[in-house]
Design an enzyme around this catalytic site. Structure first.
Site, PDB file in Angstrom:
ATOM      1  N   GLU A  83       0.817  -1.215   0.000  1.00 46.21           N
ATOM      2  CA  GLU A  83       0.000   0.000   0.000  1.00 46.21           C
ATOM      3  C   GLU A  83       0.856   1.275   0.000  1.00 46.21           C
ATOM      4  O   GLU A  83       0.485   2.294   0.580  1.00 46.21           O
ATOM      5  CB  GLU A  83      -0.965   0.003   1.190  1.00 46.21           C
ATOM      6  CG  GLU A  83      -1.952  -1.155   1.151  1.00 46.21           C
ATOM      7  CD  GLU A  83      -3.008  -1.087   2.234  1.00 46.21           C
ATOM      8  OE1 GLU A  83      -2.913  -0.193   3.095  1.00 46.21           O
ATOM      9  OE2 GLU A  83      -3.936  -1.912   2.225  1.00 46.21           O
ATOM     10  N   GLU A 152      -6.383  -7.844  -0.628  1.00 47.76           N
ATOM     11  CA  GLU A 152      -6.918  -7.707   0.730  1.00 47.76           C
ATOM     12  C   GLU A 152      -8.394  -7.333   0.654  1.00 47.76           C
ATOM     13  O   GLU A 152      -8.742  -6.201   0.331  1.00 47.76           O
ATOM     14  CB  GLU A 152      -6.169  -6.634   1.536  1.00 47.76           C
ATOM     15  CG  GLU A 152      -4.765  -7.022   1.949  1.00 47.76           C
ATOM     16  CD  GLU A 152      -4.128  -5.972   2.850  1.00 47.76           C
ATOM     17  OE1 GLU A 152      -4.868  -5.106   3.386  1.00 47.76           O
ATOM     18  OE2 GLU A 152      -2.902  -6.003   3.024  1.00 47.76           O
TER      19      GLU A 152
END
Length: 785
Positions: A83, A152
């Site tokens: 991320e 995710e």
């Protein structure tokens, strides 16, 4: 920690633990901050050297252990960074160069499997960029040559001390997964699938609780979270039935079925447009996903000449483009209510106060505790004095949550007179601090402050002459997200001063301070089996006033059975606990706000972490997981360090299990997924019995001991709140009891035939059941009928 799930296995790599790292800081060890000239996650030579050294070592270890798929192992993909795209902008061009470097460094290791970057829109061509989030059905990678990956899928959210418990409804989670595959997704991974526990001091945040349950399908105790687990199991069984068509078609074909209704069809060599059901060739590979993205209204749609009913915010799955086998909004899985039971005795074989007691025919030794006080301030020779305020982590090196700052203040007669004359009190002010501050004057606690970089304004009261001012700085997990988070640090920022003195403010930032790292009990290891007897314990009497900064210890026997073990610390305040020397984590009985929880959780519409929260007005966490592998048969040592004055006499050991199970299935539900089968490797599916079924199942080594409610007809309410409706089959209780009592699991068909007659014609009937599970090792001879 928790476990995310995908099959086969993927593995994420980035800078992580290369030495002991008690506190979670996004995988970065605290010692990494001390490398000269280092800046995390940017074009920085010292950081890149450490990162490359670590990643190379891990890849080499996996290769040596034959773990890659080309070696016959389970790992099909690796991840570099995580991320970073969310925080890349503040780093500017150096951040962009770092992404390129990290990608090439990973590829040069020759792992032989693809590499992925999550939430990285500028991932290079030879790195797959993937989606993380609550929904990823609209995600497109930055190249048509890359697959659509969802690395995710957030099935819950993080919980902080004093916060509500996040809950993501099973219907919405299933909707998100079905929509992802409906719109061309190729790989989906749950975060988390198996919840966990932040043992020791590994919780981050800061302020993340010790439990890492994350509302996962399997909780931190290893118990199934129903209906989430069962509903997802059915979802993936339905998607599995679509496999022949999913792999035969490159992309799905889109069909608009209404203003907010649509179909995506996977088919082999057939143009679905314009066909009707009679023209459709059943032997072809064809699967369809029918979606209603309206957040409020149900819809009836026509697809291939046949009408389908779609609840709001739902997806129906048709593995053969004809038969609906699953709808994301129709939950057939049971609901399980997990509870703790059996307050087990805490034993003591060392106390003069011990006495035998009889409880339910079993002889126990009465619970008793021993205690020892933790010194306030200086307790060792390993102290040092410097002028000025030092940063917390630079001093502690993360060997402890605790750091004492000690200085001496002189108060004159003139100061005392000035305060009396002006009717004022001196005040300690600190520009900014995190996470917990305790203020002591001459060994007495006078105030506490909790917050993340908040200003401190604390009135103080001195006596004439010299006064010892002690500041105890405490961390509750380290910053683990955001740009430049290695610079976040801990302790104090800015100026520290005393105001209100006759001659003006005193700038304590320039004063001489003595520093003491940690607690004496920590460094003497008094929580271990080997060292605890050296602490000088004394008996704790029942009438003792709970005190701050105290250590307590007792013993307990390991409970029989296999149920997960929990330590109930609801009577304590804040501190840490150990069992047989194993650190079970920080505890804190901060209470969640009384408002903000929804009485009824509505799954419809986009989810966020504040939607469907629970546990308002209660402590965020009271039970703490003790793995059975840490226990011995008897004389297990429990040691607690308490900061605020809790009552250890009410601490207990409990067993956690799903004691109440409920099911609610109607005639309009679909037959169980296990009844469907494929005739061969195409889209034709077969089923012999289309009767829906209600399935109930207790935890392993548990059986259904009693039926609390059973009604076939039009029952009302929900689990633990069921009531009979106007329509009720008299045989409901006997049919369910005969099928289920004394068994670990049972199946009951939803049909008039099963219940002997139709209790109300022309009405869709529902079976609702509530049952109680008990351990099969208990006496279940007296089953309640």
């Amino acid at each position: 920690m928790g476990v995310d799930i995908s099959a086969p296995m993927t593995m994420g790599l980035g800078p992580a633990v290369a030495k002991e790292m008690p506190i979670e800081s996004k995988g970065f060890p605290v010692w990494l901050r001390d490398v000269p000239g280092i800046e995390f996650r940017t074009e920085n030579v010292p950081f890149k050297e450490e990162m490359q050294r670590f990643v190379k070592k891990i890849v080499e270890l996996m290769r040596e252990e034959m773990l890659f798929s080309w070696q016959g192992g389970p790992i099909i993909m690796l991840q570099i960074e995580n991320e970073y795209g969310d925080v890349e902008s503040p780093y500017g061009q150096r951040g962009k160069e770092y992404v390129k470097w990290a990608s090439q460094m990973a590829l040069d290791l020759g792992a032989g499997v693809p590499w992925v970057m999550c939430k990285q829109p500028d991932a290079p061509d030879n790195i797959i960029n993937a989606c993380n989030g609550f929904y990823c059905d609209g995600f497109k990678p930055n190249s048509y040559n890359k697959p659509v990956l969802w690395t995710e899928n957030w099935d819950g959210w993080y919980t902080t001390w004093g916060g509500r418990l996040p809950h993501r409804p099973a219907e919405d989670l299933a909707f998100a997964v079905a929509r992802f595959f409906q719109r061309g997704g190729s790989f989906q991974n749950y975060y988390m699938y198996f919840g966990g526990t932040n043992f020791n001091r590994t919780s981050g945040g800061p302020f993340d609780i010790t439990s890492y349950d994350y509302d996962a399908p399997i909780d931190e105790y290893g118990l199934l979270s129903e209906p989430k687990w069962g509903h997802l199991k059915d979802l993936h069984a339905a998607i599995k039935l679509c496999e022949p068509a999913l792999v035969a078609a490159d992309l799905p074909q889109y069909l608009k079925l209404g203003p907010k209704q649509e179909a995506h069809v996977y088919h082999e060599g057939i143009d679905i447009e314009g066909l009707n059901l009679t023209q459709y060739r059943s032997e072809s590979r064809c699967s369809a996903f029918l979606a209603n993205i309206d957040e409020r209204k149900a819809a009836a749609v026509t697809f291939l000449g046949q009408t389908y009913y779609l609840p709001p915010w739902s997806v129906s799955i048709l593995p053969d483009c004809r038969n609906t086998v699953f709808n994301t909004a129709k939950v057939g899985a049971q609901t399980s209510v997990k509870m703790v039971d059996f307050d087990l005795p805490l034993l003591a074989h060392f106390s003069a106060q011990k006495q035998s007691t009889i409880h339910n025919g079993v002889s126990y030794i009465s619970k008793s505790w021993m205690t020892v006080k933790e010194p306030i301030g200086v307790w060792s020779e390993n102290i040092f004095t410097v002028q000025g305020i030092l940063e917390h982590l630079n001093v502690t090196k993360d060997h402890s949550d605790y750091l004492w700052y000690i200085t001496r203040i002189y108060v004159s007669d003139d100061d005392i007179a000035f305060w009396e004359e002006k009717e004022v009190r001196p005040t300690l002010t600190i520009d900014s601090m995190r996470d917990v501050l305790r203020v002591f004057i001459n060994g007495k606690l006078i105030g506490s402050v909790i917050g993340h970089w908040v200003k401190v304004v604390q009135p103080v009261q001195f006596i004439k002459g010299y006064n010892d001012l002690l500041l105890l700085s405490q961390t509750v997990g380290l910053q683990n997200y955001g740009a430049f988070f290695e610079k976040d640090g801990a302790g104090f920022r800015g100026q520290i001063k005393l105001t209100g003195f006759r001659n003006g403010d005193i700038d304590l930032s320039k004063s001489s301070w003595t520093y003491q790292v940690g607690l004496k009990g920590e460094f003497l290891n008094i929580y271990t089996m080997e060292e605890n007897e050296k602490a000088g314990w004394s008996d704790l009497t029942l009438d003792a006033i709970p005190t701050t900064f105290s250590w307590y210890k007792t013993y307990f026997n390991s409970p029989d059975g296999t149920e997960p073990v929990a330590l109930d610390l609801g009577s304590m305040g804040k501190g840490q606990a150990w069992v047989n020397g194993h650190h079970i984590g920080r505890y804190w009985t901060l209470v969640a706000p009384k408002d903000g929880c929804q009485r009824i959780c509505d799954y419809r519409g986009p989810y966020n972490s504040d939607k469907c929260t629970t546990n308002c007005g209660k402590p965020t966490q009271s039970w703490y997981h003790i793995p059975r592998s840490w226990l011995q048969a008897s004389d297990n040592l429990l040691v607690i360090f308490e900061e605020t004055g809790g009552n250890p006499f009410d601490v207990s050991i409990k067993l956690r299990s799903a004691q109440i199970i409920c099911g609610q299935v109607s005639e309009s539900h679909y037959p169980p997924l296990w009844k469907w089968s494929q005739s061969d490797f195409n889209a034709s599916i077969l089923i012999n019995d289309t009767t829906p079924e209600l399935h109930l199942r207790c935890d392993d080594e548990h059986v259904i001991a009693s039926i609390k409610f059973a009604s076939y007809g039009t029952p009302q309410g929900s689990c633990q709140k069921f009531s009979k409706g106007n329509c009720h089959a008299p045989s409901s209780f006997s049919v369910v009891s005969e099928a289920c009592l004394g068994r670990n699991s049972c199946y009951i068909g939803i049909s008039n035939t099963v219940f002997g007659s139709d209790p109300c014609r022309d009405i869709v009937k529902t079976l609702a059941v509530e049952a109680r599970c008990v351990s099969s090792s208990n006496n279940v001879g007296a089953l309640k009928l």
